[in-house]
Design a protein around this motif. Structure first.
Motif, PDB file in Angstrom:
ATOM      1  N   ASN A  37       0.817  -1.217   0.000  1.00 13.17           N
ATOM      2  CA  ASN A  37       0.000   0.000   0.000  1.00 13.17           C
ATOM      3  C   ASN A  37       0.854   1.271   0.000  1.00 13.17           C
ATOM      4  N   LEU A  39       2.722   4.160  -2.745  1.00 11.69           N
ATOM      5  CA  LEU A  39       2.801   4.620  -4.131  1.00 11.69           C
ATOM      6  C   LEU A  39       4.233   4.661  -4.630  1.00 11.69           C
ATOM      7  N   SER A  40       5.156   5.022  -3.739  1.00  9.94           N
ATOM      8  CA  SER A  40       6.561   5.110  -4.126  1.00  9.94           C
ATOM      9  C   SER A  40       7.424   4.801  -2.910  1.00  9.94           C
ATOM     10  N   SER A  43       7.220   6.968   0.313  1.00 14.94           N
ATOM     11  CA  SER A  43       6.010   6.983   1.120  1.00 14.94           C
ATOM     12  C   SER A  43       6.342   6.880   2.613  1.00 14.94           C
ATOM     13  N   PRO A  82       4.699   0.873  -7.947  1.00 16.24           N
ATOM     14  CA  PRO A  82       4.076   1.035  -6.637  1.00 16.24           C
ATOM     15  C   PRO A  82       3.617  -0.300  -6.053  1.00 16.24           C
ATOM     16  N   GLU A 392      -9.516   1.953  -5.056  1.00 16.17           N
ATOM     17  CA  GLU A 392      -8.267   2.453  -4.486  1.00 16.17           C
ATOM     18  C   GLU A 392      -7.304   1.280  -4.271  1.00 16.17           C
ATOM     19  N   ASP A 395      -4.122   3.497  -1.121  1.00 13.05           N
ATOM     20  CA  ASP A 395      -4.905   4.542  -0.450  1.00 13.05           C
ATOM     21  C   ASP A 395      -4.705   5.894  -1.122  1.00 13.05           C
ATOM     22  N   GLY A 396      -5.823   6.483  -1.558  1.00 13.32           N
ATOM     23  CA  GLY A 396      -5.758   7.795  -2.186  1.00 13.32           C
ATOM     24  C   GLY A 396      -5.485   7.763  -3.667  1.00 13.32           C
ATOM     25  N   HIS A 397      -5.316   6.568  -4.252  1.00 15.94           N
ATOM     26  CA  HIS A 397      -4.976   6.461  -5.673  1.00 15.94           C
ATOM     27  C   HIS A 397      -5.837   5.370  -6.314  1.00 15.94           C
ATOM     28  N   GLY A 399      -7.125   2.848  -9.137  1.00 15.47           N
ATOM     29  CA  GLY A 399      -6.557   2.031 -10.194  1.00 15.47           C
ATOM     30  C   GLY A 399      -7.588   1.065 -10.731  1.00 15.47           C
ATOM     31  N   VAL A 408      -2.239   1.466 -12.030  1.00 12.82           N
ATOM     32  CA  VAL A 408      -2.397   2.423 -10.945  1.00 12.82           C
ATOM     33  C   VAL A 408      -1.347   3.514 -11.082  1.00 12.82           C
ATOM     34  N   ASN A 409      -1.801   4.765 -11.050  1.00 14.85           N
ATOM     35  CA  ASN A 409      -0.912   5.933 -11.111  1.00 14.85           C
ATOM     36  C   ASN A 409       0.013   5.898 -12.333  1.00 14.85           C
TER      37      ASN A 409
END
Length: 533
Positions: A37, A39-40, A43, A82, A392, A395-397, A399, A408-409
């Motif tokens: 969970n 994104l990069s 995080s 991610p 999601e 979280d917050g993204h 996909g 995703v992203n």
């Protein structure tokens, strides 16, 4: 269930212990829980960067130098970036760039006496570009890994050996079961022992080493024949009082301490030059705690021992390929059946049909009715090509999840566990739904109605079928709840494969008892004639 706050606390305690331990040389690797969970790598949920003392992401090569040689330790980082939520972070991925980097590190390690590779994922749970992770690490003595651990206690020991000779040694988890491993090179012969925390003494027999864990391609096994002493490492929170050694049931005496945890005992290896032999060591400390260790060894070159079949299957099979094959086969079988019956000529029974004939007739009725054929056919094909849900993934993204991967992203993560989930969808819902609809149509064609079919046919012949379909419906409903809890409200409502399929199921089941399709009316009339004749 292990909660997010629990993981944060666990990693915090780990960081404090590492920093306060005064260990000057250590390595660590990025694991799937660290990439869960996020994104990069930047995080705040990247626990590896937040709590690790090493904090180096990606593949790396550490060389430990001594006066008698150097030893390479190569980290394999196959974590996803991610990193999606569970369960789709289960497989690791090594793209072509990653494989090329590891191949370069392997080339660097050729100057070392021995090399050990380590990483979180087993090789069987890494999607790897050509020539494959096992081939790249073929010069390693062993690959140390985790991830599967003990499979929830089902497999206490998960060890095997690659075809090239590299040992693959899974270790039980520290988080729940507090398992750890001690390992040593003794004259370039690798030995290890998997232990439970706070069980003392901790014992490792380094010479003679266990034959099962020998790697003839990388280890100078002939040195055992030329050795002068049996060597044992024994650790305890109290002083070691005795280290008793026996071979083949014959006591050889008490090994003596030379320096630190090393205990030695003179032996004559030529007395054991033929066949397999059994070494047994019993270690006791001053508090009376006793631990025994034993293994089989040989001094011959051509006495192979093999690992058990099940651990080898788990560790050496490329499961992401296997589940893809099973998924496409299950889809092909299901779709082929309804297409074949769509165009197959309907049989004309000359007597009241039996069970098999009734099943075939119900498949004909199902496949030749547009009300059922197209919805089920398109639903099955959609499982292959369509997006399963939008939600999601992190979280917050938001996909999108497909069979063939996640988007995703702006990143595409190749499908792996998705194929297993897809197979379960086909086997546990799509196909049972198809069978249930055919069964309902068969009852309808034989003149039964929904309100009276239980009374007319009997409870034992109807209720179990309804219960099986109800269980499949509950399983599919639980999948929708899982989507809601894991990926949010959006995933629950925009999920053609899960939530929408429940609505489709209710509509199709209702149609089996109410449809006035012309093909269905023909079958009803014919079946009445068969049973009246």
């Amino acid at each position: 269930m292990y909660r997010e706050t629990d993981r944060d606390k666990e990693n915090s305690y780990y960081s404090i212990k590492i920093i306060s331990s005064n260990i000057y040389v250590y390595t660590a690797c990025f694991v799937s829980l660290d990439a869960f969970n996020i994104l990069s790598l930047d995080s705040v949920s990247n626990y590896y960067r937040k709590y690790s003392a090493f904090r180096k992401e990606g593949h790396f090569h550490y060389i430990h130098r001594t006066h008698f040689g150097s030893y390479s330790f190569i980290c394999v980082d196959a974590t996803l970036t991610p990193g999606p939520k569970r369960p789709y972070n289960f497989y690791g991925i090594l793209n072509q760039t990653g494989v090329t980097e590891l191949a370069a590190l392997a080339e660097e390690s050729h100057h070392s006496n021995q090399s050990i590779w380590f990483g979180h994922y087993t090789t069987s749970t890494i999607i790897s570009a050509a020539p494959g992770i096992r081939q790249v690490m073929s010069s390693a003595t062993a690959y140390l890994c985790g991830h599967l651990h003990t499979l929830g206690g089902l497999m206490p020991v998960l060890h095997s050996q690659h075809r090239q000779g590299t040992l693959e040694l899974e270790l039980g988890d520290w988080m729940i079961n507090r398992r750890y491993r001690i390992a040593a090179f003794d004259h370039d012969l690798f030995s290890f022992s998997d232990l439970s925390f706070d069980v003392w003494p901790a014992v490792l027999i380094t010479n003679p080493k266990a034959t099962l864990y020998s790697n003839p391609a990388q280890e100078p096994l002939g040195r055992i024949r030329n050795s002068t002493h049996i060597r044992i490492l024994a650790f305890s929170t109290s002083s070691i009082s005795s280290v008793l050694v026996s071979i083949d049931g014959i006591d050889l005496g008490n090994a003596v301490s030379t320096s630190g945890p090393l205990f030695v005992l003179k032996w004559d290896p030529m007395s054991y030059s033929k066949g397999l032999h059994y070494i047994y060591v019993k270690v006791q400390d001053d508090t009376g705690r006793t631990v025994s260790k034993e293994h089989v060894f040989t001094l011959e070159d051509d006495v192979p021992l093999r690992f058990n079949l099940l651990p080898s299957f788990i560790l050496l099979t490329d499961h992401y390929i296997l589940v893809r094959i099973i998924f496409f086969l299950s889809i092909a079988v299901h779709v082929s059946i309804i297409i074949v019956f769509r165009y197959l000529k309907k049989p004309v029974p000359k007597e009241p049909p039996g069970l098999l004939t009734s099943a075939c007739l119900s498949l004909h009725a199902f496949s030749k009715s547009n009300n059922f054929y197209y919805p089920i056919l398109l639903f099955s094909l959609y499982t292959v090509v369509g997006p399963w849900f939008v939600g999601e993934l992190i979280d917050g993204h938001v996909g999108v999840c497909f069979t063939f991967g996640l988007i995703v992203n702006g990143h595409f993560l190749e499908g792996s566990l998705t194929y297993l989930v897809g197979t379960m969808q086909v086997v546990c819902f799509n196909f049972p739904l198809n069978c249930y609809l055919c069964w309902c149509l068969s009852l309808r064609c034989r003149g039964h109605c929904f309100r009276a079919h239980v009374r007319d046919i009997g409870v034992l012949r109807t209720v179990p079928v309804h219960l099986i379909m109800l269980l499949c419906f509950i399983w599919q409903s639980y999948s929708c709840v899982f989507l809601l809890q894991t990926y949010g409200v959006l995933a629950f409502f925009i999920s053609p494969q899960r939530t929408w399929s429940l609505i489709l199921t209710v509509i199709l089941i209702r149609k089996t008892w109410t449809s006035t399709d012309s093909h269905l009316r023909t079958y009803i009339a014919e079946m009445k004639n068969y049973h009246a004749s």
